[in-house]
Design an enzyme around this catalytic site. Structure first.
Site, PDB file in Angstrom:
ATOM      1  N   GLY A 213     -13.932  -7.364   5.084  1.00 13.08           N
ATOM      2  CA  GLY A 213     -13.439  -8.221   6.009  1.00 13.08           C
ATOM      3  C   GLY A 213     -14.435  -8.811   6.998  1.00 13.08           C
ATOM      4  O   GLY A 213     -14.143  -9.927   7.289  1.00 13.08           O
ATOM      5  N   GLU A 230      -6.351  -9.733   4.378  1.00 15.43           N
ATOM      6  CA  GLU A 230      -5.363  -8.650   4.143  1.00 15.43           C
ATOM      7  C   GLU A 230      -6.086  -7.593   3.707  1.00 15.43           C
ATOM      8  O   GLU A 230      -6.630  -7.229   2.772  1.00 15.43           O
ATOM      9  CB  GLU A 230      -4.675  -9.462   2.737  1.00 15.43           C
ATOM     10  CG  GLU A 230      -3.804 -10.551   3.153  1.00 15.43           C
ATOM     11  CD  GLU A 230      -2.537 -10.445   3.606  1.00 15.43           C
ATOM     12  OE1 GLU A 230      -1.929  -9.085   3.641  1.00 15.43           O
ATOM     13  OE2 GLU A 230      -1.778 -11.478   4.250  1.00 15.43           O
ATOM     14  N   CYS A 264      -2.230  -0.804  -1.233  1.00 19.05           N
ATOM     15  CA  CYS A 264      -2.654  -1.047  -0.030  1.00 19.05           C
ATOM     16  C   CYS A 264      -1.422  -0.425   0.924  1.00 19.05           C
ATOM     17  O   CYS A 264      -1.620  -0.022   2.001  1.00 19.05           O
ATOM     18  CB  CYS A 264      -2.987  -2.455   0.099  1.00 19.05           C
ATOM     19  SG  CYS A 264      -1.772  -3.558  -0.027  1.00 19.05           S
TER      20      CYS A 264
END
Ligand code: NAD
Length: 488
Positions: A213, A230, A264
């Site tokens: 990320g 996300e 997740c």
């Protein structure tokens, strides 16, 4: 060691990285040119694309289920529930409400500017990049695509190389089912993603881990490209005395061991308040047996660990090889599970009790079928435990107390907060899905996807005929100055 079950696909040698044809810059240029023609703007085009995607998922659901089974050992039911069926629901919800979401919104104009009209309009961003992970390789590529198309964008999808069967199927099917001038799939791993990140996109939507990320955000910063991240993290499940522990254990086991713990939003660990731990341990053991039988390796409903690297990482956590705890678990007690078979990447649903807050298994997101139970004396301690760590993607509370719910809501921060059930908030189309802090940036699903993939443009329209504005033009006489100070 359990005998390898018949249904579990044997690991294969990794497929050679596919070569990119055409190169990412050509693909992106082609899509950008298509966007400039305006073909993606009409609501009719957007709805056609969504309907075509829906048809593809329904007509080829067996093919998608087979790919998901090859990649992750997913059962057909789970593939429907969490992947194809999930995206079809997202499409249906979007088709139902899209016209309303796209309607311009009138905004009041101050009297001093009258006569004039003001409104906000939704404008597509342009060409967006969707980078998706392996754990729900279809849903996490296509649910963002639904939002991107509904908002009138072109999109490049980069599926995960760690789910090669699903990636190949998406690359084959999507450009044939959808407008190939507006949707492209680029397969590949780090080099291909890096090459894509050098291209000019109008938004980058990344799902995966926080380390990558940061790479994505740094690449996006070079062109000031907005990003949605996300990400994941350790989502706690707080269990309080007074809650129905049997029901709580069932729900936690369902949310944790679905997809072999590789979700997740799965409860990463349990914070067992007061004397709840012994009963929870018993009920979790029973729930696992009820769901997957006495030998989960033989259950068609239990998944596999995605690859050898993750399998070895999970085993190291379980055996606490670095920590070197006295009993091989860093002081923790094995309640159930622990059986494993590297040849089939099978790791049984595993529950650990009396886990120390600083045990290796508590230092990183587990992302596999290991559930540690940490005991805390009271709610204050549970809240202190949560707030001392990174903000999680989800926080789950199992309690009968309204006061506890209010305290968890106001004294902790997380992407989502759910009482009584893990993971299910994703299926409420009106709720935004996303993290906060280390668990992510931005959100999507339903109307929130339109927010993410659109620019909300301010539009002011003032007729030229009347010009009361003359009062604000220079030169500023004393009378004008008085008027301006009074009315503006
Ligand atoms: P992954 O390894 O498949 O990586 C995700 C994507 O990033 C892939 O497309 C991959 O090709 C790309 N990538 C990997 N390394 C890269 C690099 N150096 N540069 C550019 N791109 C790169 O998946 P993962 O990250 O292992 O996924 C698991 C993580 O994702 C967990 O932390 C999980 O919690 C999180 N996750 C979050 C959500 C969510 O919706 N919030 C959903 C699923 C997974």
């Amino acid at each position: 060691m359990p005998t390898p079950p018949i249904h579990r696909p044997q690991p294969q040698a990794p497929a050679p990285a596919p070569t990119l044809t055409p190169a990412p810059d050509e693909t992106v240029s082609r899509l950008r040119a298509a966007f400039l023609t305006g073909r993606t703007r009409p609501a009719a085009w957007r709805k056609d694309q969504l309907r075509a995607l829906r048809t593809l998922l329904i007509e080829h659901q067996e093919e998608f289920a087979a790919a998901l089974h090859a990649d992750l050992g997913k059962s057909g039911t789970e593939a429907h529930l969490t992947e194809t069926g999930f995206v079809v629901n997202e499409i249906d919800h979007t088709l139902r409400h899209l016209d309303r979401w796209l309607r311009p919104r009138r905004v009041p104009v101050p009297l001093s500017l009258a006569p004039a009209r003001a409104r906000t309009v939704r404008e597509p961003l342009g060409t967006v990049l969707i980078i998706s992970p392996w754990n729900y390789p279809l849903m996490l590529a296509l649910a963002p695509l639904v939002g991107a198309l509904a908002a009138g964008n072109c999109a490049v999808i980069k599926p995960s190389e760690l789910a090669p069967a699903t990636s190949a199927l998406l690359a084959d099917r999507l450009p044939r089912a959808l407008d190939p001038e507006a949707v492209a799939v680029v397969e590949g791993a780090v080099p291909e993603t890096t090459a894509l990140l050098e291209q000019p996109f109008d938004h980058i939507f990344y799902t995966g881990n926080g380390t990558v990320g940061r790479v994505v955000m740094a690449a996006a910063a070079r062109r000031l490209t907005p990003v949605t991240l996300e990400l994941g993290g350790k989502s706690p499940a707080v269990v309080e005395p007074g809650a129905d522990l049997r029901a709580a254990a069932r729900r936690i086991a369902w949310g944790k061991f679905m997809n072999a713990g590789q979700s997740c939003t799965a409860p990463d660990y349990v914070l067992a308040i007061g004397d709840t731990a012994p009963a929870l341990e018993r009920h979790l053991t029973t729930a696992i047996r009820e769901m997957y039988g006495t030998d989960p390796a033989a259950s068609a409903d239990y998944g596999q660990v995605v690859n050898d690297r993750h399998f070895d990482r999970l085993l190291a956590l379980l055996e606490d090889r670095e920590g070197g705890g006295g009993n091989g678990l860093g002081g923790a007690r094995l309640v159930t599970g622990g059986e494993h078979d590297r040849t089939t990447r099978y790791l049984a649903p595993t529950v650990l009790a009396d886990v120390a807050p600083d045990a290796p298994v508590m230092r990183e997101e587990i992302f596999g079928p290991i559930l540690p139970i940490v005991r805390v004396p009271d709610l204050d301690a549970a809240i202190a435990f949560i707030t001392a760590r990174d903000k999680p993607l989800a926080l789950y509370g199992f309690t009968a107390s309204g006061r506890t719910k209010r305290r968890l809501a106001t004294e902790t921060s997380s992407g989502a907060l759910a009482f009584g059930v893990p993971n299910a908030h994703l299926s409420v189309p009106g709720l935004p899905f996303g993290g906060v802090g280390e668990s992510g940036l931005g959100s999507y699903h339903g109307a929130h996807s339109i927010d993410t993939f659109s620019h909300t443009k301010a539009v002011l329209d003032k007729p030229l005929l009347l010009d009361p504005l003359r009062a604000v033009y220079p030169p500023y006489t004393r009378t004008k100055d008085r008027l301006l100070r009074r009315f503006l």
